[in-house]
Design a protein around this motif. Sequence first.
Motif, PDB file in Angstrom:
ATOM      1  N   PHE B 366       0.843  -1.203   0.000  1.00 51.42           N
ATOM      2  CA  PHE B 366       0.000   0.000   0.000  1.00 51.42           C
ATOM      3  C   PHE B 366       0.880   1.255   0.000  1.00 51.42           C
ATOM      4  N   PHE B 367       1.848   1.297   0.917  1.00 54.32           N
ATOM      5  CA  PHE B 367       2.673   2.506   1.026  1.00 54.32           C
ATOM      6  C   PHE B 367       3.653   2.668  -0.134  1.00 54.32           C
ATOM      7  N   LEU B 368       3.943   1.560  -0.812  1.00 57.86           N
ATOM      8  CA  LEU B 368       4.829   1.650  -1.983  1.00 57.86           C
ATOM      9  C   LEU B 368       4.082   2.123  -3.224  1.00 57.86           C
ATOM     10  N   SER B 369       2.753   2.129  -3.151  1.00 58.01           N
ATOM     11  CA  SER B 369       2.003   2.458  -4.367  1.00 58.01           C
ATOM     12  C   SER B 369       1.035   3.621  -4.181  1.00 58.01           C
ATOM     13  N   VAL B 370       0.060   3.464  -3.299  1.00 56.13           N
ATOM     14  CA  VAL B 370      -1.044   4.444  -3.210  1.00 56.13           C
ATOM     15  C   VAL B 370      -0.552   5.857  -2.866  1.00 56.13           C
ATOM     16  N   PRO B 371       0.203   6.061  -1.772  1.00 53.77           N
ATOM     17  CA  PRO B 371       0.611   7.440  -1.453  1.00 53.77           C
ATOM     18  C   PRO B 371       1.510   8.047  -2.531  1.00 53.77           C
ATOM     19  N   ILE B 372       2.323   7.213  -3.185  1.00 54.17           N
ATOM     20  CA  ILE B 372       3.199   7.732  -4.237  1.00 54.17           C
ATOM     21  C   ILE B 372       2.356   8.275  -5.384  1.00 54.17           C
ATOM     22  N   TYR B 373       1.348   7.513  -5.742  1.00 52.50           N
ATOM     23  CA  TYR B 373       0.486   7.954  -6.843  1.00 52.50           C
ATOM     24  C   TYR B 373      -0.294   9.215  -6.449  1.00 52.50           C
ATOM     25  N   ILE B 374      -0.792   9.232  -5.217  1.00 51.89           N
ATOM     26  CA  ILE B 374      -1.559  10.411  -4.763  1.00 51.89           C
ATOM     27  C   ILE B 374      -0.662  11.649  -4.799  1.00 51.89           C
ATOM     28  N   ALA B 375       0.569  11.502  -4.302  1.00 49.42           N
ATOM     29  CA  ALA B 375       1.495  12.638  -4.310  1.00 49.42           C
ATOM     30  C   ALA B 375       1.777  13.090  -5.740  1.00 49.42           C
ATOM     31  N   ALA B 376       1.936  12.103  -6.621  1.00 48.01           N
ATOM     32  CA  ALA B 376       2.237  12.433  -8.020  1.00 48.01           C
ATOM     33  C   ALA B 376       1.075  13.168  -8.692  1.00 48.01           C
ATOM     34  N   THR B 377      -0.123  12.971  -8.182  1.00 47.42           N
ATOM     35  CA  THR B 377      -1.286  13.682  -8.726  1.00 47.42           C
ATOM     36  C   THR B 377      -1.415  15.062  -8.082  1.00 47.42           C
ATOM     37  N   LEU B 378      -1.172  15.111  -6.780  1.00 46.81           N
ATOM     38  CA  LEU B 378      -1.396  16.369  -6.063  1.00 46.81           C
ATOM     39  C   LEU B 378      -0.354  17.440  -6.397  1.00 46.81           C
ATOM     40  N   ILE B 379       0.898  17.019  -6.605  1.00 44.65           N
ATOM     41  CA  ILE B 379       1.960  18.016  -6.803  1.00 44.65           C
ATOM     42  C   ILE B 379       1.690  18.890  -8.045  1.00 44.65           C
ATOM     43  N   PRO B 380       1.437  18.305  -9.230  1.00 41.73           N
ATOM     44  CA  PRO B 380       1.173  19.179 -10.385  1.00 41.73           C
ATOM     45  C   PRO B 380      -0.128  19.969 -10.242  1.00 41.73           C
ATOM     46  N   SER B 381      -1.122  19.371  -9.596  1.00 41.69           N
ATOM     47  CA  SER B 381      -2.391  20.091  -9.398  1.00 41.69           C
ATOM     48  C   SER B 381      -2.159  21.303  -8.496  1.00 41.69           C
ATOM     49  N   TRP B 382      -1.351  21.100  -7.477  1.00 45.03           N
ATOM     50  CA  TRP B 382      -1.042  22.204  -6.552  1.00 45.03           C
ATOM     51  C   TRP B 382      -0.306  23.312  -7.303  1.00 45.03           C
ATOM     52  N   ARG B 383       0.653  22.897  -8.151  1.00 46.35           N
ATOM     53  CA  ARG B 383       1.421  23.894  -8.925  1.00 46.35           C
ATOM     54  C   ARG B 383       0.479  24.770  -9.751  1.00 46.35           C
ATOM     55  N   ILE B 384      -0.477  24.133 -10.410  1.00 46.26           N
ATOM     56  CA  ILE B 384      -1.404  24.875 -11.272  1.00 46.26           C
ATOM     57  C   ILE B 384      -2.395  25.670 -10.429  1.00 46.26           C
ATOM     58  N   ALA B 385      -2.865  25.062  -9.354  1.00 48.90           N
ATOM     59  CA  ALA B 385      -3.903  25.715  -8.544  1.00 48.90           C
ATOM     60  C   ALA B 385      -3.391  26.975  -7.859  1.00 48.90           C
ATOM     61  N   THR B 386      -2.084  27.053  -7.641  1.00 49.69           N
ATOM     62  CA  THR B 386      -1.554  28.237  -6.954  1.00 49.69           C
ATOM     63  C   THR B 386      -1.295  29.391  -7.925  1.00 49.69           C
ATOM     64  N   LEU B 387      -1.443  29.143  -9.220  1.00 50.82           N
ATOM     65  CA  LEU B 387      -1.303  30.240 -10.188  1.00 50.82           C
ATOM     66  C   LEU B 387      -2.597  31.054 -10.224  1.00 50.82           C
ATOM     67  N   ASP B 388      -2.532  32.268 -10.779  1.00 48.44           N
ATOM     68  CA  ASP B 388      -3.750  33.056 -10.963  1.00 48.44           C
ATOM     69  C   ASP B 388      -4.690  32.309 -11.911  1.00 48.44           C
ATOM     70  N   ALA B 389      -5.977  32.267 -11.549  1.00 53.34           N
ATOM     71  CA  ALA B 389      -6.963  31.556 -12.378  1.00 53.34           C
ATOM     72  C   ALA B 389      -6.965  32.121 -13.800  1.00 53.34           C
ATOM     73  N   ASP B 390      -6.822  33.413 -13.868  1.00 48.37           N
ATOM     74  CA  ASP B 390      -6.819  34.100 -15.162  1.00 48.37           C
ATOM     75  C   ASP B 390      -5.708  33.570 -16.078  1.00 48.37           C
ATOM     76  N   GLU B 391      -4.536  33.392 -15.454  1.00 48.91           N
ATOM     77  CA  GLU B 391      -3.361  32.908 -16.196  1.00 48.91           C
ATOM     78  C   GLU B 391      -3.565  31.469 -16.665  1.00 48.91           C
ATOM     79  N   VAL B 392      -4.180  30.642 -15.803  1.00 51.73           N
ATOM     80  CA  VAL B 392      -4.383  29.224 -16.115  1.00 51.73           C
ATOM     81  C   VAL B 392      -5.391  29.054 -17.252  1.00 51.73           C
ATOM     82  N   MET B 393      -6.442  29.896 -17.253  1.00 48.97           N
ATOM     83  CA  MET B 393      -7.503  29.745 -18.257  1.00 48.97           C
ATOM     84  C   MET B 393      -7.122  30.359 -19.601  1.00 48.97           C
ATOM     85  N   ARG B 394      -6.099  31.190 -19.571  1.00 47.72           N
ATOM     86  CA  ARG B 394      -5.742  31.953 -20.768  1.00 47.72           C
ATOM     87  C   ARG B 394      -5.286  31.051 -21.918  1.00 47.72           C
TER      88      ARG B 394
END
Lengths: 223, 394
Positions: B366-394
């Motif tokens: 479980f720890f070798l797979s599930v948290p790694i995948y979750i982190a791999a999904t959250l990190i890029p989403s966090w990167r995008i989510a912290t940008l200005d919405a205007d910039e992301v939608m442009r």
Amino acid sequence: MIELKNITKLYALSKVDEVRALDDVSLTVKEGEVVVLKGASGSGKSTILSLIAALSKPTSGEVVVDGKKVSKLSDNFASIFRRDSIGFIFQKYNLIPSLSVRENILLPLVPLNPHAKDAQKKLSEVMEIFHITHKADTLVKNLSGGEQQRVAIARANVNNPKIILADEPTANLDEKLSLSFIEILRELKSLNKTIIIATHDPLFFNLDFVTREIAMHNGTLQL
Amino acid sequence: MKSKINIYFIEFAINAILRQKYKSLFIAVVFVLLTFLLTSVFFITNSIKYELNSTLDSLPEILIQKTKAQRHDDINVAEVDKILAIEGVSDANARVWGYYYFENIGVYFSIVGVERFENQYKNSLSKIVDTYELDDAKNPSMVIGSGVQKSMQKSYYKEYFNFIKSDGTLKKVSIAGVFDADTNLESNDMIVMSKETAREIFHMPESSATDIVVKVANPNEVATVLAKLKLLYPESRIITKNDLKVSYQNIFNYKSGLFLALFVISLFTFFIIIYDKVSGLSSEEKREVGILKALGWRVDDILVEKFYESFLISFFSYSIGVGLAMAFVYIFQAPLLRDIFIGYSELKPSFELPFVLDVQTLFLVFFLSVPIYIAATLIPSWRIATLDADEVMR
């Protein structure tokens, strides 16, 4: 009340090149006013809406809405401000095509985790007002342009915001649908909403319920 | 009262998974395969370790094998008395045993000889001697392991078996029962019969034995007894239980090392997917994050939704993978994979992997797979989510 104080907004095109979208713009919009910002593409109309909605921050100057300095809000508080106070109708509607009409309209309510009954009540109300109840379960991608726009308007109103911002709302509509949209705006005005429309569509000029028309050119207001 | 869990986020997450059905399916399939492979390896490893440890624990402390020019040779049973005279030795038994090749099926059986009035060096053998009468010279009989029984039945030997002796004549031995030992590994290929019968089959004189096992009551004295035995029998191989353990485990680890290479390849594939996810979201995903922000979703809201999305897909895949691995290993007995691990399988007619449910293994996978995948999904989403919405939608 909405106040823009000496707003300048620069967009970086590259590391060395930038464009001045707004140049020392000041504007005040009172509660219940309907303001039409008109001008050619690139004149800065959309940038003003974006700054009022706290979707972006000004390079210099200050945006104040109901006494709140929204240009200084942190990212999270800016989101909360939008959720509580702003209904934004985007030019391309910005709907999620693979979600149903119901699901798209519900999106602004999702973070609030409302009771199912409350959510359903709000949904039913806006869908009825904007005549899309019969399409509730249809995927947005299967709707016509006019229907998509009504979904976008319903979504912008589901939280009952005080301010409605519409960015080129009729750009993708024929004249009949555009006139229908104008009637919707008239209804929103009757609900004492503050409305700012960025458009270059002549159908919006000289409308009886519009308080002011402001022309824009090269990032400045032609008052 | 309002629920703490936001069901709307979960609904949105399920929708998001279904919206990208081909991508989600691809990720789920890779995830299931990896979890299945990883869990199967651990399940097989656990089962074999359990079997090995059980087998090894039942072994005597010291084993003496006579050698001639480093080749194993029979030992004289009279040596038992000399060994018993050594202080610290609690018991010594001359064993008569050997491998018998059953040509029809192409497997080896282990024949072990016992004598009714001797102390047995294993509890399992004591039980057999107490239960069955194997010493009847006129009608010799044997107790066989379940694997042996299956092999014999394939050749229609249901009540007796004809062993071919070294002179080419046959020795008929009746089947008295089926061996029921604590461990499958130990008993599966085993045939227990009287020493007399075993000697006759192996053409071994009465004065000879295959080897001698020595019991030492106090484990701290094993080294001393071992030193004395080496002085007494400088020409013999004297092996301790620990030597056997290391030897068994080395064989096992070597085999599992081969599999490790295969596993690393699978892991590499998994990390390629993760790398792909970390390196960024698709333009459609970015735009969606921008829309949600513009509609008043906070960064936290977007991350919670993405968490549900990645958790649902990874946990679902993990559960399927573990379920499949359980069925594969414990119901179907891990075809193909099992042989990679059981190096001496040619000596075993068949081998049942016992069910050993190790919660640690499940947590590890479980720890070798599930948290790694979750982190791999959250990190890029966090990167995008912290940008200005205007910039992301442009």
